[in-house]
Design a protein around this motif. Structure first.
Motif, short mmCIF file in Angstrom:
data_model
loop_
_atom_site.label_atom_id
_atom_site.label_comp_id
_atom_site.label_asym_id
_atom_site.label_seq_id
_atom_site.Cartn_x
_atom_site.Cartn_y
_atom_site.Cartn_z
N ILE A 9 10.19 -3.58 -14.87
CA ILE A 9 10.52 -4.98 -14.57
C ILE A 9 10.17 -5.29 -13.12
CG2 ILE A 9 12.40 -6.65 -14.35
CD1 ILE A 9 13.77 -5.30 -16.70
N LEU A 10 10.54 -4.39 -12.23
CA LEU A 10 10.23 -4.59 -10.82
C LEU A 10 8.73 -4.68 -10.59
CD1 LEU A 10 12.77 -2.04 -9.31
CD2 LEU A 10 12.86 -4.52 -9.03
N LYS A 11 8.00 -3.79 -11.21
CA LYS A 11 6.53 -3.77 -11.04
C LYS A 11 5.91 -5.07 -11.56
CE LYS A 11 4.02 -0.78 -10.09
NZ LYS A 11 3.28 -0.49 -8.83
N ARG A 12 6.46 -5.59 -12.65
CA ARG A 12 5.90 -6.83 -13.23
C ARG A 12 6.17 -8.02 -12.32
NH1 ARG A 12 8.75 -10.22 -16.20
NH2 ARG A 12 10.22 -8.63 -16.89
N ILE A 13 7.39 -8.15 -11.81
CA ILE A 13 7.73 -9.29 -10.98
C ILE A 13 7.11 -9.17 -9.60
CG2 ILE A 13 9.64 -10.54 -9.89
CD1 ILE A 13 11.36 -9.78 -12.29
N LEU A 14 7.09 -7.95 -9.07
CA LEU A 14 6.54 -7.71 -7.73
C LEU A 14 5.13 -7.14 -7.85
CD1 LEU A 14 9.75 -6.13 -6.14
CD2 LEU A 14 8.99 -8.51 -5.99
N ASP A 15 4.31 -7.77 -8.68
CA ASP A 15 2.99 -7.23 -9.00
C ASP A 15 2.04 -7.18 -7.80
OD1 ASP A 15 2.92 -10.01 -8.93
OD2 ASP A 15 1.41 -10.18 -10.50
N SER A 16 2.30 -8.02 -6.80
CA SER A 16 1.42 -8.02 -5.63
C SER A 16 1.96 -7.14 -4.49
CB SER A 16 1.21 -9.44 -5.13
OG SER A 16 2.44 -10.01 -4.70
N PHE A 17 3.08 -6.47 -4.74
CA PHE A 17 3.72 -5.62 -3.75
C PHE A 17 3.43 -4.16 -4.06
CE2 PHE A 17 6.98 -8.61 -1.84
CZ PHE A 17 6.56 -9.73 -2.53
N ASP A 18 3.57 -3.31 -3.06
CA ASP A 18 3.49 -1.87 -3.24
C ASP A 18 4.92 -1.37 -3.45
OD1 ASP A 18 2.99 0.81 -3.25
OD2 ASP A 18 2.03 0.88 -1.28
N VAL A 19 5.28 -1.14 -4.71
CA VAL A 19 6.65 -0.78 -5.08
C VAL A 19 6.67 0.67 -5.53
CG1 VAL A 19 8.64 -1.38 -6.49
CG2 VAL A 19 7.00 -3.16 -5.84
N ARG A 20 7.55 1.46 -4.92
CA ARG A 20 7.62 2.88 -5.30
C ARG A 20 9.07 3.34 -5.41
NH1 ARG A 20 2.97 5.87 -1.56
NH2 ARG A 20 1.46 4.13 -1.60
N CYS A 21 9.29 4.24 -6.37
CA CYS A 21 10.57 4.92 -6.49
C CYS A 21 10.73 5.90 -5.33
CB CYS A 21 10.66 5.68 -7.79
SG CYS A 21 10.65 4.64 -9.25
N LEU A 22 11.95 6.21 -5.00
CA LEU A 22 12.21 7.16 -3.93
C LEU A 22 11.52 8.50 -4.19
CD1 LEU A 22 13.66 7.88 -1.30
CD2 LEU A 22 15.69 8.45 -2.65
N LYS A 23 11.54 8.95 -5.44
CA LYS A 23 10.94 10.25 -5.76
C LYS A 23 9.42 10.26 -5.59
CE LYS A 23 10.84 9.26 -10.75
NZ LYS A 23 9.40 9.20 -10.90
N ASP A 24 8.83 9.07 -5.58
CA ASP A 24 7.37 8.96 -5.45
C ASP A 24 6.93 8.48 -4.07
OD1 ASP A 24 7.00 9.65 -8.17
OD2 ASP A 24 7.45 7.59 -8.76
N ALA A 25 7.88 8.39 -3.16
CA ALA A 25 7.57 7.87 -1.82
C ALA A 25 7.50 9.02 -0.81
CB ALA A 25 8.63 6.87 -1.39
#
Length: 312
Positions: A13-29
């Motif tokens: 859901i976050l990725k879909r709404i924030l599609d133009s942002f670089d969004v990462r989970c803590l485990k992937d950051a």
């Protein structure tokens, strides 16, 4: 804009709404991402506190919860704004408040328990909501939704907010500030607490305030337990058996229900395990609400910005 998410439930859901942002989970950051992240979506203070020192470029903390009374603001840099998630689950909380109100008016818990014992209290009179005065302490999203739900039952409304202003209260009998709380308490049949726990609201409802209320009033709390003084409410309920408290917020939390006083032994209490905000689809709704506010922040107009002075 780089957004760090501390708990990756509903990440799609976050990725879909924030599609133009670089969004990462803590485990992937990695450390580079942490160092440059501008926004963090925080689901708990404990996890946020552990990662804060690495967020050198942080500008905004978006809380997943409606309340931030558990945050340690002295540990958050002054230049970082904090936004609550107020409004994300307000409809569900308001529905729960309706359930508590009617359970109290119709004596549903008492009747249920009596029938389990083989008794049949058919002629015990209940109360109508029609014509009653509902006093709303806090005129935010929950109060807006709750008043909309209750209007069909034709009560009268009064309200209190910090500013004394309200954009959905045209039909209210009275709207005032916290300085006028005594007037609301004296004249309401039902009082609903729907306001945040801050320095100014902690212990707001004490013995003095309870004694102002009608002897057969109903007090509903769907906000935070510590807005009420625990000992004062217990003693008041014990000595005023026609008064009812319907509580979804408590003072102490754990695996078992245990407060400093045995509320569960009182017949004029309706107990609810802080579940008003837990309903079908609530996690999705909160995620969408938080993501939309991150977008608003990027546009320079975030909602629910916390005033630090309320907590520090």
């Amino acid at each position: 804009m780089k957004v760090l998410v501390l708990q990756c439930k509903r990440f799609e859901i976050l990725k879909r709404i924030l599609d133009s942002f670089d969004v990462r989970c803590l485990k992937d950051a990695d450390d580079n991402f942490l160092n440059s992240a501008e926004v963090v979506l925080a689901h708990s203070w404990k996890k946020l506190e552990s990662v804060l020192p690495k967020l050198k470029n942080l500008k905004m903390i978006q809380a997943f919860s409606a309340g931030v009374d558990h945050y340690h603001f002295e540990k958050i840099p002054e230049n970082v704004i904090v936004c609550t998630n107020s409004g994300g689950n307000s409809w569900g909380v308001a529905e729960h408040a309706v359930a508590l109100i009617f359970a109290a008016l119709k004596k549903m818990i008492y009747r249920h328990n009596e029938m389990l014992k083989g008794r049949f209290p058919q002629m015990l009179e209940s109360k109508l909501l029609r014509g009653k005065v509902v006093g709303l302490m806090g005129l935010g999203n929950i109060a807006r939704d709750l008043s909309a739900m209750l209007r069909g039952f034709h009560p009268h409304f009064m309200g209190i907010s910090r500013s004394g202003k309200c954009d959905f209260c045209d039909d209210f009998m009275f709207v005032g500030t916290v300085k006028q709380i005594d007037f609301l308490l004296k004249n309401s049949d039902i009082v609903v607490l729907a306001l945040p726990l801050t320095k100014s609201t902690k212990g707001l409802i004490n013995m003095e305030k309870l004694q102002l209320m009608k002897k057969d009033a109903i007090l509903v709390n769907v906000s935070r337990g510590k807005i009420i003084v625990e000992e004062d409410l217990y003693e008041f309920l014990k000595n005023n058996t026609n008064f009812t408290a319907a509580l979804d917020a408590w003072w102490h939390y754990g695996e078992r229900f245990k407060q400093n006083y045995p509320f569960e032994k009182l017949s004029n209490v309706i107990l609810s395990p802080h579940c008003a905000g837990s309903y079908e689809g609530f996690w999705d709704e909160l995620t969408i609400w938080a993501a939309e506010n991150i977008k608003l922040f990027a546009q320079g107009k975030p909602r629910n910005v916390v005033k630090r002075g309320d907590y520090v």
